[in-house]
Design a protein around this motif. Structure first.
Motif, PDB file in Angstrom:
ATOM      1  N   VAL A  29       0.836  -1.202   0.000  1.00 42.48           N
ATOM      2  CA  VAL A  29       0.000   0.000   0.000  1.00 42.48           C
ATOM      3  C   VAL A  29       0.871   1.252   0.000  1.00 42.48           C
ATOM      4  O   VAL A  29       0.578   2.219  -0.718  1.00 42.48           O
ATOM      5  CB  VAL A  29      -0.958  -0.014   1.217  1.00 42.48           C
ATOM      6  CG1 VAL A  29      -1.657   1.316   1.383  1.00 42.48           C
ATOM      7  CG2 VAL A  29      -1.977  -1.131   1.072  1.00 42.48           C
ATOM      8  N   ALA A  30       1.956   1.258   0.760  1.00 39.52           N
ATOM      9  CA  ALA A  30       2.859   2.413   0.795  1.00 39.52           C
ATOM     10  C   ALA A  30       3.491   2.634  -0.579  1.00 39.52           C
ATOM     11  O   ALA A  30       3.607   3.774  -1.042  1.00 39.52           O
ATOM     12  CB  ALA A  30       3.935   2.205   1.859  1.00 39.52           C
ATOM     13  N   ARG A  32       2.238   1.748  -3.511  1.00 38.70           N
ATOM     14  CA  ARG A  32       1.194   2.279  -4.403  1.00 38.70           C
ATOM     15  C   ARG A  32       0.948   3.760  -4.136  1.00 38.70           C
ATOM     16  O   ARG A  32       0.791   4.555  -5.063  1.00 38.70           O
ATOM     17  CB  ARG A  32      -0.114   1.513  -4.203  1.00 38.70           C
ATOM     18  CG  ARG A  32      -0.148   0.170  -4.856  1.00 38.70           C
ATOM     19  CD  ARG A  32      -1.518  -0.458  -4.693  1.00 38.70           C
ATOM     20  NE  ARG A  32      -1.457  -1.881  -4.975  1.00 38.70           N
ATOM     21  CZ  ARG A  32      -2.398  -2.733  -4.658  1.00 38.70           C
ATOM     22  NH1 ARG A  32      -3.506  -2.313  -4.047  1.00 38.70           N
ATOM     23  NH2 ARG A  32      -2.276  -4.010  -4.941  1.00 38.70           N
ATOM     24  N   GLY A  33       0.917   4.130  -2.861  1.00 41.78           N
ATOM     25  CA  GLY A  33       0.699   5.532  -2.504  1.00 41.78           C
ATOM     26  C   GLY A  33       1.833   6.419  -2.989  1.00 41.78           C
ATOM     27  O   GLY A  33       1.602   7.518  -3.502  1.00 41.78           O
ATOM     28  N   ALA A  34       3.058   5.937  -2.854  1.00 41.13           N
ATOM     29  CA  ALA A  34       4.210   6.714  -3.307  1.00 41.13           C
ATOM     30  C   ALA A  34       4.172   6.890  -4.823  1.00 41.13           C
ATOM     31  O   ALA A  34       4.421   7.979  -5.341  1.00 41.13           O
ATOM     32  CB  ALA A  34       5.506   6.033  -2.876  1.00 41.13           C
ATOM     33  N   ALA A  36       1.516   6.821  -6.724  1.00 41.35           N
ATOM     34  CA  ALA A  36       0.402   7.726  -7.049  1.00 41.35           C
ATOM     35  C   ALA A  36       0.787   9.177  -6.764  1.00 41.35           C
ATOM     36  O   ALA A  36       0.472  10.074  -7.549  1.00 41.35           O
ATOM     37  CB  ALA A  36      -0.846   7.337  -6.257  1.00 41.35           C
ATOM     38  N   ALA A  37       1.484   9.417  -5.645  1.00 34.48           N
ATOM     39  CA  ALA A  37       1.905  10.778  -5.306  1.00 34.48           C
ATOM     40  C   ALA A  37       2.881  11.313  -6.351  1.00 34.48           C
ATOM     41  O   ALA A  37       2.782  12.464  -6.772  1.00 34.48           O
ATOM     42  CB  ALA A  37       2.538  10.813  -3.911  1.00 34.48           C
ATOM     43  N   ASP A  40       1.001  12.165  -9.454  1.00 41.29           N
ATOM     44  CA  ASP A  40       0.215  13.396  -9.300  1.00 41.29           C
ATOM     45  C   ASP A  40       1.040  14.648  -9.584  1.00 41.29           C
ATOM     46  O   ASP A  40       0.515  15.649 -10.062  1.00 41.29           O
ATOM     47  CB  ASP A  40      -0.378  13.492  -7.888  1.00 41.29           C
ATOM     48  CG  ASP A  40      -1.573  12.574  -7.688  1.00 41.29           C
ATOM     49  OD1 ASP A  40      -2.092  12.041  -8.691  1.00 41.29           O
ATOM     50  OD2 ASP A  40      -1.971  12.391  -6.521  1.00 41.29           O
TER      51      ASP A  40
END
Length: 100
Positions: A29-30, A32-34, A36-37, A40
């Motif tokens: 999850v971390a 994927r979040g990184a 995505a960030a 962005d």
């Protein structure tokens, strides 16, 4: 691959799972979040590493320029102060014909 483990269980609104599975889940999850960030802000893809290095270089150059500018300001103020002292001393010593 990992050995088969027991599925997560839910009891009283809480999910229970083995610690190693939980840590693996957090890592995925971390990541994927990184990703995505970074996407962005436009820092994804093959050139992302080069873009980040370039941004770091620009930031370093900006910080160097800022430091140099402050040094220049301090030198100018110091030089002005010393020149004012010298001019005052010269006038006091009547080198330019002034003073009493």
């Amino acid at each position: 691959m990992n050995a088969p483990t027991q599925p997560p269980t839910i009891s009283d609104g809480m999910v229970t799972m083995p610690k190693d599975e939980f840590e693996e889940l957090l890592e995925r999850v971390a990541e994927r979040g990184a990703r995505a960030a970074l996407a962005d802000v436009g820092l994804d893809g093959e050139d992302a590493a080069n873009d980040i290095r370039e941004l770091r270089g620009l930031l370093e150059a900006f910080n160097t320029a800022k430091h140099t500018a402050w040094q220049t300001v301090v030198k100018m103020i110091t030089t002005g102060f010393v020149l004012a002292l010298v001019a005052g001393a010269l006038i006091k010593l009547k080198v330019f014909g002034g003073g009493n």
